[in-house]
Design a protein around this motif. Structure first.
Motif, PDB file in Angstrom:
ATOM      1  N   ARG A  24       9.909 -71.994  37.386  1.00 57.39           N
ATOM      2  CA  ARG A  24      11.320 -71.917  37.794  1.00 57.39           C
ATOM      3  C   ARG A  24      11.438 -70.683  38.665  1.00 57.39           C
ATOM      4  NH1 ARG A  24      14.594 -72.267  33.049  1.00 57.39           N
ATOM      5  NH2 ARG A  24      14.728 -74.499  33.509  1.00 57.39           N
ATOM      6  N   GLY A  25      11.873 -70.860  39.891  1.00 56.92           N
ATOM      7  CA  GLY A  25      11.945 -69.757  40.837  1.00 56.92           C
ATOM      8  C   GLY A  25      12.733 -68.572  40.324  1.00 56.92           C
ATOM      9  N   SER A  26      13.896 -68.815  39.732  1.00 60.49           N
ATOM     10  CA  SER A  26      14.748 -67.718  39.265  1.00 60.49           C
ATOM     11  C   SER A  26      14.117 -66.951  38.104  1.00 60.49           C
ATOM     12  CB  SER A  26      16.128 -68.244  38.860  1.00 60.49           C
ATOM     13  OG  SER A  26      15.999 -69.223  37.847  1.00 60.49           O
ATOM     14  N   PHE A  30       9.880 -66.595  43.801  1.00 54.86           N
ATOM     15  CA  PHE A  30       9.908 -67.539  44.918  1.00 54.86           C
ATOM     16  C   PHE A  30       8.772 -67.243  45.885  1.00 54.86           C
ATOM     17  CE2 PHE A  30      14.172 -67.335  43.249  1.00 54.86           C
ATOM     18  CZ  PHE A  30      14.610 -68.647  43.278  1.00 54.86           C
ATOM     19  N   THR A  31       7.539 -67.242  45.391  1.00 57.18           N
ATOM     20  CA  THR A  31       6.404 -66.917  46.249  1.00 57.18           C
ATOM     21  C   THR A  31       5.309 -67.970  46.120  1.00 57.18           C
ATOM     22  OG1 THR A  31       5.187 -65.629  44.608  1.00 57.18           O
ATOM     23  CG2 THR A  31       6.841 -64.447  45.906  1.00 57.18           C
ATOM     24  N   PHE A  35       3.636 -69.817  42.730  1.00 53.44           N
ATOM     25  CA  PHE A  35       3.515 -71.277  42.697  1.00 53.44           C
ATOM     26  C   PHE A  35       2.076 -71.677  42.363  1.00 53.44           C
ATOM     27  CE2 PHE A  35       2.275 -75.074  45.168  1.00 53.44           C
ATOM     28  CZ  PHE A  35       3.019 -76.038  44.490  1.00 53.44           C
ATOM     29  N   GLY A 110       4.196 -73.320  49.304  1.00 50.85           N
ATOM     30  CA  GLY A 110       4.617 -73.827  48.005  1.00 50.85           C
ATOM     31  C   GLY A 110       4.538 -75.339  48.099  1.00 50.85           C
ATOM     32  N   ASP A 128       8.289 -63.876  49.763  1.00 52.09           N
ATOM     33  CA  ASP A 128       9.220 -64.994  49.610  1.00 52.09           C
ATOM     34  C   ASP A 128       9.002 -66.055  50.677  1.00 52.09           C
ATOM     35  OD1 ASP A 128      10.282 -63.671  47.491  1.00 52.09           O
ATOM     36  OD2 ASP A 128      12.071 -62.986  48.535  1.00 52.09           O
ATOM     37  N   TYR A 129       9.449 -67.263  50.365  1.00 50.49           N
ATOM     38  CA  TYR A 129       9.350 -68.375  51.302  1.00 50.49           C
ATOM     39  C   TYR A 129      10.261 -68.127  52.497  1.00 50.49           C
ATOM     40  CZ  TYR A 129       7.133 -70.868  47.444  1.00 50.49           C
ATOM     41  OH  TYR A 129       6.288 -71.247  46.446  1.00 50.49           O
ATOM     42  N   ASP A 154      17.485 -72.212  43.747  1.00 52.25           N
ATOM     43  CA  ASP A 154      16.459 -72.210  42.707  1.00 52.25           C
ATOM     44  C   ASP A 154      15.537 -73.394  42.956  1.00 52.25           C
ATOM     45  OD1 ASP A 154      15.081 -71.250  40.513  1.00 52.25           O
ATOM     46  OD2 ASP A 154      16.717 -71.549  39.092  1.00 52.25           O
ATOM     47  N   TYR A 155      14.356 -73.347  42.359  1.00 47.24           N
ATOM     48  CA  TYR A 155      13.502 -74.515  42.396  1.00 47.24           C
ATOM     49  C   TYR A 155      12.664 -74.564  41.136  1.00 47.24           C
ATOM     50  CZ  TYR A 155       8.912 -72.475  43.854  1.00 47.24           C
ATOM     51  OH  TYR A 155       7.718 -71.806  43.917  1.00 47.24           O
ATOM     52  N   GLU A 156      12.286 -75.789  40.762  1.00 50.73           N
ATOM     53  CA  GLU A 156      11.506 -76.006  39.549  1.00 50.73           C
ATOM     54  C   GLU A 156      10.403 -77.008  39.834  1.00 50.73           C
ATOM     55  OE1 GLU A 156      14.933 -75.362  36.163  1.00 50.73           O
ATOM     56  OE2 GLU A 156      14.633 -77.385  36.935  1.00 50.73           O
TER      57      GLU A 156
END
Length: 163
Positions: A24-26, A30-31, A35, A110, A128-129, A154-156
């Motif tokens: 989960r990014g949060s 977010f890298t 990932f 990612g 970060d992306y 966010d991303y999962e």
């Protein structure tokens, strides 16, 4: 299967899969490095990306393994999707057309589905992306109304297994 209540047996009729959260990014960052640390070498993953300041969810399914190198990967079973939380009936599912370019493995990326749904870092330290966009290339349909860069709220990434 252990039955804990009188309705547990019905679960398999509706969703015979288990979703295990890998990233989960949060929570994890977010890298690309994070990932790959958490998602490499795992089969059957689905990615969900919440687009900042919208109701959009973007994502994709990868039946093969993510890796830190290897380049383009071939499969006929990948797909990408989008939906809006406030209008789920207009969901889009786009199957892979050019199976040679279903997804890309690289240390600076990612989840990278074709050249259709991409998040990657262009910096040498893979922070970060910096690049996040949707375009129509190797999948059947475009899944977003715009090709503009988007921000990730966010991303999962989940691994899917059959129960």
């Amino acid at each position: 299967m252990v039955i804990n209540n009188k309705f547990d047996h019905l679960r398999e009729l509706y969703l015979p899969y288990k979703f295990q959260l890998l990233l989960r990014g949060s929570r994890d960052g977010f890298t690309p490095n994070k990932f790959h640390e958490l998602c490499n070498d795992i089969l059957y993953t689905v990615t969900f990306i919440k687009v900042k300041e919208t109701e959009e969810i973007l994502g994709g399914y990868n039946p093969l393994k993510w890796e830190s190198s290897g380049g383009w990967c071939k499969t006929k079973d990948s797909f990408i999707f989008s939906f809006k939380i406030d209008n789920i009936k207009d969901s889009i599912i786009s199957n892979i057309e050019n199976t040679e370019y279903a997804f890309y493995n690289g240390s600076y990326v990612g989840p990278y589905f074709g050249k259709d749904l991409i998040i990657y870092s262009s910096s040498s330290d893979f922070e970060d992306y910096s690049h996040r966009y949707c375009r129509k290339n190797y999948y059947e349909k475009i899944i977003r109304d715009t090709e503009d860069l988007f921000s990730i709220e966010d991303y999962e990434v989940f691994q899917i297994t059959k129960i």
